[in-house]
Design an enzyme around this catalytic site. Structure first.
Site, PDB file in Angstrom:
ATOM      1  N   ARG A  83      15.023  48.461  -5.256  1.00  0.00           N
ATOM      2  CA  ARG A  83      16.274  47.788  -4.920  1.00  0.00           C
ATOM      3  C   ARG A  83      17.165  48.733  -4.134  1.00  0.00           C
ATOM      4  O   ARG A  83      17.377  49.865  -4.525  1.00  0.00           O
ATOM      5  CB  ARG A  83      17.001  47.349  -6.178  1.00  0.00           C
ATOM      6  CG  ARG A  83      18.377  46.822  -5.830  1.00  0.00           C
ATOM      7  CD  ARG A  83      18.896  45.889  -6.847  1.00  0.00           C
ATOM      8  NE  ARG A  83      20.174  45.356  -6.419  1.00  0.00           N
ATOM      9  CZ  ARG A  83      20.993  44.734  -7.228  1.00  0.00           C
ATOM     10  NH1 ARG A  83      20.658  44.563  -8.480  1.00  0.00           N
ATOM     11  NH2 ARG A  83      22.137  44.254  -6.779  1.00  0.00           N
ATOM     12  N   ARG A  92      18.309  41.179  -2.383  1.00  0.00           N
ATOM     13  CA  ARG A  92      17.736  42.232  -3.218  1.00  0.00           C
ATOM     14  C   ARG A  92      16.322  41.866  -3.661  1.00  0.00           C
ATOM     15  O   ARG A  92      15.983  40.694  -3.839  1.00  0.00           O
ATOM     16  CB  ARG A  92      18.624  42.523  -4.425  1.00  0.00           C
ATOM     17  CG  ARG A  92      18.764  41.446  -5.490  1.00  0.00           C
ATOM     18  CD  ARG A  92      19.706  40.320  -5.160  1.00  0.00           C
ATOM     19  NE  ARG A  92      21.061  40.724  -4.828  1.00  0.00           N
ATOM     20  CZ  ARG A  92      22.034  40.826  -5.728  1.00  0.00           C
ATOM     21  NH1 ARG A  92      21.821  40.523  -6.980  1.00  0.00           N
ATOM     22  NH2 ARG A  92      23.240  41.172  -5.360  1.00  0.00           N
ATOM     23  N   ASP A  95      17.142  42.010  -9.301  1.00  0.00           N
ATOM     24  CA  ASP A  95      18.399  42.298  -9.997  1.00  0.00           C
ATOM     25  C   ASP A  95      18.109  41.992 -11.457  1.00  0.00           C
ATOM     26  O   ASP A  95      17.550  40.931 -11.761  1.00  0.00           O
ATOM     27  CB  ASP A  95      19.473  41.375  -9.417  1.00  0.00           C
ATOM     28  CG  ASP A  95      20.812  41.433 -10.135  1.00  0.00           C
ATOM     29  OD1 ASP A  95      21.248  42.549 -10.498  1.00  0.00           O
ATOM     30  OD2 ASP A  95      21.422  40.362 -10.313  1.00  0.00           O
ATOM     31  N   ASP A  97      20.099  41.840 -15.003  1.00  0.00           N
ATOM     32  CA  ASP A  97      21.403  41.900 -15.665  1.00  0.00           C
ATOM     33  C   ASP A  97      21.255  41.640 -17.161  1.00  0.00           C
ATOM     34  O   ASP A  97      20.478  40.770 -17.567  1.00  0.00           O
ATOM     35  CB  ASP A  97      22.336  40.813 -15.111  1.00  0.00           C
ATOM     36  CG  ASP A  97      22.693  41.023 -13.650  1.00  0.00           C
ATOM     37  OD1 ASP A  97      22.744  42.178 -13.210  1.00  0.00           O
ATOM     38  OD2 ASP A  97      22.936  40.011 -12.956  1.00  0.00           O
TER      39      ASP A  97
HETATM   40  C1  X6L Z   1      33.917  33.781  -4.671  1.00  0.00           C
HETATM   41  C2  X6L Z   1      33.605  35.111  -4.510  1.00  0.00           C
HETATM   42  C3  X6L Z   1      33.053  32.999  -5.398  1.00  0.00           C
HETATM   43  C4  X6L Z   1      32.459  35.634  -5.047  1.00  0.00           C
HETATM   44  C5  X6L Z   1      31.887  33.519  -5.929  1.00  0.00           C
HETATM   45  C6  X6L Z   1      29.436  34.652  -6.981  1.00  0.00           C
HETATM   46  C7  X6L Z   1      30.050  36.755  -6.159  1.00  0.00           C
HETATM   47  C8  X6L Z   1      28.275  35.196  -7.465  1.00  0.00           C
HETATM   48  C9  X6L Z   1      28.870  37.300  -6.640  1.00  0.00           C
HETATM   49  C10 X6L Z   1      31.598  34.847  -5.751  1.00  0.00           C
HETATM   50  C11 X6L Z   1      30.349  35.419  -6.303  1.00  0.00           C
HETATM   51  C12 X6L Z   1      27.992  36.528  -7.293  1.00  0.00           C
HETATM   52  C13 X6L Z   1      22.587  35.826  -7.244  1.00  0.00           C
HETATM   53  C14 X6L Z   1      23.240  35.003  -6.321  1.00  0.00           C
HETATM   54  C15 X6L Z   1      24.173  36.924  -6.354  1.00  0.00           C
HETATM   55  C16 X6L Z   1      21.473  35.291  -7.957  1.00  0.00           C
HETATM   56  C17 X6L Z   1      21.834  33.239  -6.774  1.00  0.00           C
HETATM   57  C18 X6L Z   1      26.722  37.096  -7.872  1.00  0.00           C
HETATM   58  C19 X6L Z   1      26.179  38.384  -7.404  1.00  0.00           C
HETATM   59  N1  X6L Z   1      23.187  37.025  -7.255  1.00  0.00           N
HETATM   60  N2  X6L Z   1      22.884  33.725  -6.081  1.00  0.00           N
HETATM   61  N3  X6L Z   1      24.248  35.704  -5.783  1.00  0.00           N
HETATM   62  N4  X6L Z   1      21.139  33.989  -7.689  1.00  0.00           N
HETATM   63  N5  X6L Z   1      21.446  31.974  -6.569  1.00  0.00           N
HETATM   64  O1  X6L Z   1      20.840  35.952  -8.801  1.00  0.00           O
HETATM   65  O2  X6L Z   1      26.096  36.512  -8.723  1.00  0.00           O
HETATM   66  S1  X6L Z   1      25.291  38.172  -5.940  1.00  0.00           S
HETATM   67 MG    MG Z   2      23.302  39.511 -10.929  1.00  0.00          MG
HETATM   68 MG    MG Z   3      23.166  43.134 -11.366  1.00  0.00          MG
END
Ligand code: X6L
Ligand code: MG
Ligand code: MG
Length: 165
Positions: A83, A92, A95, A97
């Site tokens: 990663r 990535r 991940d 968590d």
């Molecule tokens: C506004 C700003 C709204 C930020 C939402 C949501 C940020 C989720 C980070 C957010 C915001 C994340 C995954 C992902 C990520 C995953 C899917 C995160 C961290 N990880 N999308 N996006 N699956 N489908 O594992 O969760 S980045």
């Molecule tokens: Mg995550």
């Molecule tokens: Mg993480």
């Protein structure tokens, strides 16, 4: 013996292989036993949306490690699977968590448990419910959070039917 729930996510390369490799590395670790695996889901990216779809799944694990020891194992899995953190919330290989650890509530610089954003994310809630609907965040079971998401949000998480696992 401690019981924890992990969330796995990947959106680069051979995604099924990354999930399977992550499970193998966790199982090889003498300190961690996988007791349940959710189904695999294909999910639209959240946060930074201009990136490929993810595969997400959750695991139930048993461990004698405490939460920080388990975090080290999760970080080791991410390192072993190369990663790289280039863009925040960006693509990535894997991940890993920690979502829940027993029923502890913890929020410090290294670790927040339950994971702070579970309750809004269908890509975590749906696989978690495969494992245990009785998990609780702030006094409400996770199915209550899932039911409060819109149909559109839930529609962005689809069971993934690959050729094999
Ligand atoms: C506004 C700003 C709204 C930020 C939402 C949501 C940020 C989720 C980070 C957010 C915001 C994340 C995954 C992902 C990520 C995953 C899917 C995160 C961290 N990880 N999308 N996006 N699956 N489908 O594992 O969760 S980045
Ligand atoms: Mg995550
Ligand atoms: Mg993480």
């Amino acid at each position: 013996m401690n019981k924890a729930y992990l969330g796995l996510g990947t959106n680069m390369g051979d995604r099924v292989e990354y999930l399977s490799a992550a499970c193998s590395i966790l199982s090889e670790s003498t300190d961690v036993n996988i007791t349940k695996k959710s189904k695999i889901y294909e999910t639209k990216a959240w946060g930074y949306t201009d990136q490929p779809d993810f595969l997400n799944m959750c695991l139930e694990v048993e461990t004698e490690l405490n939460e920080y020891g388990l975090l080290e194992i999760c970080e080791k899995v991410e390192q072993r699977l190369n990663r790289e953190r280039i863009i925040r919330w960006g693509p990535r290989t894997i991940d890993v968590d920690i979502l829940f650890f027993n029923d502890i509530i913890l929020d410090d610089e290294k670790l927040s448990i339950p994971h702070p954003r579970i309750s809004e994310r269908a890509f975590v809630l749906i696989p978690l419910i495969d494992l245990n609907t009785n998990l609780v965040i702030k006094g409400k079971t996770i199915d209550v959070y899932l039911n409060s998401l819109t149909l559109e949000e839930r529609g962005q998480v689809k069971e993934y039917i690959g050729d094999e696992k």
